[in-house]
Design an enzyme around this catalytic site. Structure first.
Site, PDB file in Angstrom:
ATOM      1  N   ASP A  79      85.555  13.211  25.546  1.00 18.84           N
ATOM      2  CA  ASP A  79      87.039  14.108  25.511  1.00 18.84           C
ATOM      3  C   ASP A  79      87.832  13.194  26.177  1.00 18.84           C
ATOM      4  O   ASP A  79      88.717  12.513  25.746  1.00 18.84           O
ATOM      5  CB  ASP A  79      86.584  15.334  26.367  1.00 18.84           C
ATOM      6  CG  ASP A  79      87.518  16.416  26.464  1.00 18.84           C
ATOM      7  OD1 ASP A  79      88.488  16.294  25.506  1.00 18.84           O
ATOM      8  OD2 ASP A  79      87.586  17.301  27.152  1.00 18.84           O
ATOM      9  N   LYS A 105      86.664  13.695  20.536  1.00 18.28           N
ATOM     10  CA  LYS A 105      87.976  14.479  20.496  1.00 18.28           C
ATOM     11  C   LYS A 105      88.952  13.603  21.159  1.00 18.28           C
ATOM     12  O   LYS A 105      89.282  13.756  22.320  1.00 18.28           O
ATOM     13  CB  LYS A 105      87.532  15.705  21.695  1.00 18.28           C
ATOM     14  CG  LYS A 105      87.991  16.960  21.212  1.00 18.28           C
ATOM     15  CD  LYS A 105      87.912  18.083  22.579  1.00 18.28           C
ATOM     16  CE  LYS A 105      86.837  18.806  22.581  1.00 18.28           C
ATOM     17  NZ  LYS A 105      86.732  19.826  23.708  1.00 18.28           N
ATOM     18  N   ARG A 152      73.268  25.628  24.244  1.00 15.40           N
ATOM     19  CA  ARG A 152      72.817  24.542  24.095  1.00 15.40           C
ATOM     20  C   ARG A 152      71.803  24.268  22.842  1.00 15.40           C
ATOM     21  O   ARG A 152      71.747  23.522  22.218  1.00 15.40           O
ATOM     22  CB  ARG A 152      71.929  23.646  25.343  1.00 15.40           C
ATOM     23  CG  ARG A 152      72.896  23.334  26.229  1.00 15.40           C
ATOM     24  CD  ARG A 152      72.351  22.489  27.329  1.00 15.40           C
ATOM     25  NE  ARG A 152      72.910  22.386  28.631  1.00 15.40           N
ATOM     26  CZ  ARG A 152      73.886  21.767  28.980  1.00 15.40           C
ATOM     27  NH1 ARG A 152      74.476  20.844  28.066  1.00 15.40           N
ATOM     28  NH2 ARG A 152      74.398  21.653  30.118  1.00 15.40           N
ATOM     29  N   ASP A 212      76.886  12.985  23.651  1.00 18.69           N
ATOM     30  CA  ASP A 212      77.142  13.989  23.048  1.00 18.69           C
ATOM     31  C   ASP A 212      78.642  14.156  22.425  1.00 18.69           C
ATOM     32  O   ASP A 212      78.917  14.366  21.202  1.00 18.69           O
ATOM     33  CB  ASP A 212      76.701  15.480  23.499  1.00 18.69           C
ATOM     34  CG  ASP A 212      77.421  15.544  24.972  1.00 18.69           C
ATOM     35  OD1 ASP A 212      77.947  14.576  25.564  1.00 18.69           O
ATOM     36  OD2 ASP A 212      77.249  16.705  25.749  1.00 18.69           O
ATOM     37  N   LYS A 234      72.797  16.730  30.134  1.00 21.19           N
ATOM     38  CA  LYS A 234      71.863  17.307  29.272  1.00 21.19           C
ATOM     39  C   LYS A 234      72.476  17.404  27.878  1.00 21.19           C
ATOM     40  O   LYS A 234      71.550  17.543  26.884  1.00 21.19           O
ATOM     41  CB  LYS A 234      71.662  18.811  29.813  1.00 21.19           C
ATOM     42  CG  LYS A 234      71.154  18.756  31.416  1.00 21.19           C
ATOM     43  CD  LYS A 234      71.161  20.201  31.721  1.00 21.19           C
ATOM     44  CE  LYS A 234      71.170  20.367  33.264  1.00 21.19           C
ATOM     45  NZ  LYS A 234      71.587  21.789  33.732  1.00 21.19           N
ATOM     46  N   GLY A 235      73.513  17.176  27.885  1.00 19.66           N
ATOM     47  CA  GLY A 235      74.205  17.571  26.529  1.00 19.66           C
ATOM     48  C   GLY A 235      73.614  16.628  25.279  1.00 19.66           C
ATOM     49  O   GLY A 235      73.853  17.215  24.067  1.00 19.66           O
ATOM     50  N   PHE A 255      87.220  23.827  22.094  1.00 20.98           N
ATOM     51  CA  PHE A 255      85.831  23.699  22.944  1.00 20.98           C
ATOM     52  C   PHE A 255      84.777  24.198  22.075  1.00 20.98           C
ATOM     53  O   PHE A 255      84.661  25.202  21.465  1.00 20.98           O
ATOM     54  CB  PHE A 255      85.943  24.762  24.260  1.00 20.98           C
ATOM     55  CG  PHE A 255      85.005  24.373  25.337  1.00 20.98           C
ATOM     56  CD1 PHE A 255      85.186  23.440  25.883  1.00 20.98           C
ATOM     57  CD2 PHE A 255      83.801  25.110  25.145  1.00 20.98           C
ATOM     58  CE1 PHE A 255      84.315  22.981  26.965  1.00 20.98           C
ATOM     59  CE2 PHE A 255      82.824  24.884  26.191  1.00 20.98           C
ATOM     60  CZ  PHE A 255      82.921  23.713  26.990  1.00 20.98           C
TER      61      PHE A 255
END
Ligand code: IMP
Ligand code: MG
Length: 185
Positions: free
Chosen positions: A107, A135, A169, A104, A47-48, A156
């Site tokens: 990482d 990141k 969000r 989004d 969903k990000g 984070f």
């Protein structure tokens, strides 16, 4: 200083709304120039990536189709395990399409590595990645990023689609979550 009940867990605003929107417009313009005279299929990972996808598609001046996948990776709330499960698959074929994955954040890279390999198996004409955030400090697999919004430090972050435990969000900016909230240092 953030003050509302939503914002009380934000330690710091890392990328404000104006800066975010300017970057999204810039990425949209670059994509429009690079794919000119073509049609692009934007595949977003729920969903990000939802707010980023919604803004980015409106800054692209080409015919676009969109499709959505949802994946989940087993692991803790702030870490990825690398084992990815498809919760929602594409709704149409991408065979022969110019596909741009809209993400989004990258990482460890494990999620997108899996998604990329999965989509490549569906024979798109081309496949590239557009990510708002990167990141790189925690990368475990190499990911070729064609379009990047911002490189960020190993912290984070929440907001503009990114969650902690499904919350935050809806913040319009990228913020750093207070470590106390997830039991960090
Ligand atoms: P990766 O597989 O480690 O690259 O993780 C990618 C996914 O982990 C992202 O799509 C996010 O859902 C989540 N993630 C990684 N870092 C953060 C963060 O700082 N905030 C919120 N979600 C994150
Ligand atoms: Mg994601």
């Amino acid at each position: 200083m953030p003050a509302s009940s939503l914002e009380k867990d934000v330690a710091e605003i890392l990328i404000d709304e104006t800066t975010l929107q300017a970057k999204v417009a810039e990425l949209g313009a670059r994509i429009s120039a690079d794919y000119h005279d073509r049609q692009v299929t934007l595949v977003s990972v729920l969903k990000g990536a939802l707010p980023f996808m919604a803004d980015l598609m409106r800054s692209i001046s080409l015919p676009v189709r969109i499709d959505l996948m949802e994946v989940s990776s087993y692991g803790g709330a702030t870490e990825t395990s690398g084992q990815v499960r498809i919760l929602k698959d594409l709704s149409s074929s991408i065979e022969g399409e110019d596909v741009l994955i809209v993400e989004d954040i990258i990482d460890t890279g494990l999620t997108l590595h899996y998604v990329t390999e999965y989509l490549r198996g569906k024979d798109p004409a081309s496949l590239a990645i557009c990510t708002l955030l990167d990141k790189p400090a925690r990368r475990l697999v190499d990911i070729d990023i064609a379009y990047l919004g911002f490189e960020i430090p190993d912290r984070f972050v929440i907001g503009y689609g990114l969650d902690y435990d499904e919350l935050y969000r809806n913040l319009p900016y990228i913020g750093v979550l207070r470590p106390e909230v997830y039991g960090g240092a």
